[in-house]
Write a protein that holds these residues in place. Structure first.
Motif, PDB file in Angstrom:
ATOM      1  N   ARG A  15     105.822 -16.719 113.487  1.00 10.92           N
ATOM      2  CA  ARG A  15     105.929 -15.254 113.473  1.00 10.92           C
ATOM      3  C   ARG A  15     104.764 -14.603 112.729  1.00 10.92           C
ATOM      4  O   ARG A  15     104.784 -13.408 112.485  1.00 10.92           O
ATOM      5  N   SER A  16     103.778 -15.392 112.346  1.00 12.29           N
ATOM      6  CA  SER A  16     102.688 -14.861 111.526  1.00 12.29           C
ATOM      7  C   SER A  16     101.822 -13.873 112.283  1.00 12.29           C
ATOM      8  O   SER A  16     101.465 -14.099 113.430  1.00 12.29           O
ATOM      9  N   ARG A  17     101.476 -12.813 111.583  1.00 12.33           N
ATOM     10  CA  ARG A  17     100.444 -11.887 112.062  1.00 12.33           C
ATOM     11  C   ARG A  17      99.504 -11.731 110.891  1.00 12.33           C
ATOM     12  O   ARG A  17      99.682 -10.863 110.053  1.00 12.33           O
ATOM     13  N   ALA A  18      98.561 -12.667 110.849  1.00 11.63           N
ATOM     14  CA  ALA A  18      97.761 -12.826 109.634  1.00 11.63           C
ATOM     15  C   ALA A  18      96.327 -12.377 109.828  1.00 11.63           C
ATOM     16  O   ALA A  18      95.770 -12.461 110.920  1.00 11.63           O
ATOM     17  N   VAL A  19      95.741 -11.905 108.726  1.00  5.96           N
ATOM     18  CA  VAL A  19      94.315 -11.600 108.699  1.00  5.96           C
ATOM     19  C   VAL A  19      93.669 -12.568 107.714  1.00  5.96           C
ATOM     20  O   VAL A  19      94.142 -12.723 106.592  1.00  5.96           O
ATOM     21  N   PHE A  20      92.600 -13.245 108.155  1.00  4.48           N
ATOM     22  CA  PHE A  20      91.801 -14.079 107.253  1.00  4.48           C
ATOM     23  C   PHE A  20      90.565 -13.275 106.892  1.00  4.48           C
ATOM     24  O   PHE A  20      89.757 -12.917 107.758  1.00  4.48           O
ATOM     25  N   ALA A 120     104.134  -5.236 111.640  1.00  7.37           N
ATOM     26  CA  ALA A 120     103.117  -5.102 110.590  1.00  7.37           C
ATOM     27  C   ALA A 120     102.538  -6.473 110.228  1.00  7.37           C
ATOM     28  O   ALA A 120     103.057  -7.496 110.634  1.00  7.37           O
ATOM     29  N   LEU A 121     101.465  -6.449 109.453  1.00  2.00           N
ATOM     30  CA  LEU A 121     100.838  -7.717 109.070  1.00  2.00           C
ATOM     31  C   LEU A 121     101.764  -8.543 108.184  1.00  2.00           C
ATOM     32  O   LEU A 121     102.421  -8.015 107.290  1.00  2.00           O
ATOM     33  N   SER A 122     101.807  -9.845 108.414  1.00  2.39           N
ATOM     34  CA  SER A 122     102.620 -10.713 107.558  1.00  2.39           C
ATOM     35  C   SER A 122     101.820 -11.258 106.375  1.00  2.39           C
ATOM     36  O   SER A 122     102.370 -11.464 105.300  1.00  2.39           O
TER      37      SER A 122
END
Ligand code: AMP
Length: 227
Positions: A15-20, A120-122
């Motif tokens: 379910r991740s909505r990640a920003v690196f 939203a971002l996780s």
């Protein structure tokens, strides 16, 4: 690669909505690729998307190439449109890692807008690495011209010089990893991207990882952080 992912960790990552987030050479691309393969999330790298456009000589690619070769950022409207279209594709429906985006405040605001509501971002993960280490990583980096695997002349050499261990194709140096462009990219990072750290810290989603360590150690910590 370490112990297998527990099913609970896997469920969270799915379910991740990640920003690196982090400077060039911090290892975002290498790690995003590995996490995406392990947890079946989409890897959305704006640098890779642009390099594909350049290779295919599309209008967008031709427009982007001069900025990229000079180590500058491609204009926000071009990038934002490209990411919006990519994020709508079916493979990015549930979970993704954004690698190399956002890189400016207007890009971060555009991302917030397009995610408003349920999705939203996780996680926003900051890859912290001292600048002296970054220069060494970038100047020795070599990429496979076919499969995109990332190698390094000293830290991750291939068995045969100049040839990819994974697919046997020729290794190339990215034009923006040449010394002239590296300094510019680090300067652009400091002035345009580093302010995003405060932006995400204020929103209480920023987590920091010491990315100067070995790729395996960083990967293990990343999996823990993303649970
Ligand atoms: P990367 O592979 O992420 O280091 O990106 C390579 C180059 O593509 C950068 O130096 C920029 O010229 C361009 N680029 C990638 N992502 C972005 C972005 N979010 N905004 C503007 N330019 C970008």
């Amino acid at each position: 690669m370490g112990p297998p992912l527990s099913s609970m960790a896997m469920a969270v990552m799915l379910r991740s909505r990640a920003v690196f987030l982090g400077p060039p050479g911090a290892g975002k691309g290498t790690q995003a690729k590995k996490v995406a393969e392990t947890a079946a999330v989409a890897h959305l790298s704006t640098g890779d998307m642009l390099r594909q456009e350049v290779a295919a000589k599309t209008q967008l690619g031709l427009q982007a190439k001069t900025f990229m070769d000079a180590g500058k950022l491609v204009p926000d409207d071009v990038i934002i449109g490209m990411v919006r279209a990519r994020i709508r594709l079916p493979d990015a429906k549930d979970a993704w890692i954004l690698d190399g985006f956002p890189r400016t405040l207007p890009q971060a605001e555009a991302l917030d807008k397009s995610l408003s509501g349920a999705a939203a971002l996780s996680h926003v993960i900051y890859f912290a690495v001292p600048e002296a280490v970054l220069v060494g990583r970038l100047s020795g980096r070599r990429t496979c011209s076919k499969c995109g695997a990332i190698w390094h002349l000293e830290n991750r050499p291939t068995k045969k010089a100049g040839v990819c261990d994974q697919c046997g194709s020729e290794l190339v140096q990215r034009s923006d990893d040449r010394p002239e462009a590296i300094g510019k990219r680090l300067e652009v990072y400091r002035s345009q991207t580093a302010p995003l750290l405060a932006y995400y810290r204020d929103r209480r989603v920023l987590r920091e990882i010491d990315a100067s360590r070995s790729p395996d150690l960083v990967f293990q910590e990343l999996l823990k952080l993303m649970q």
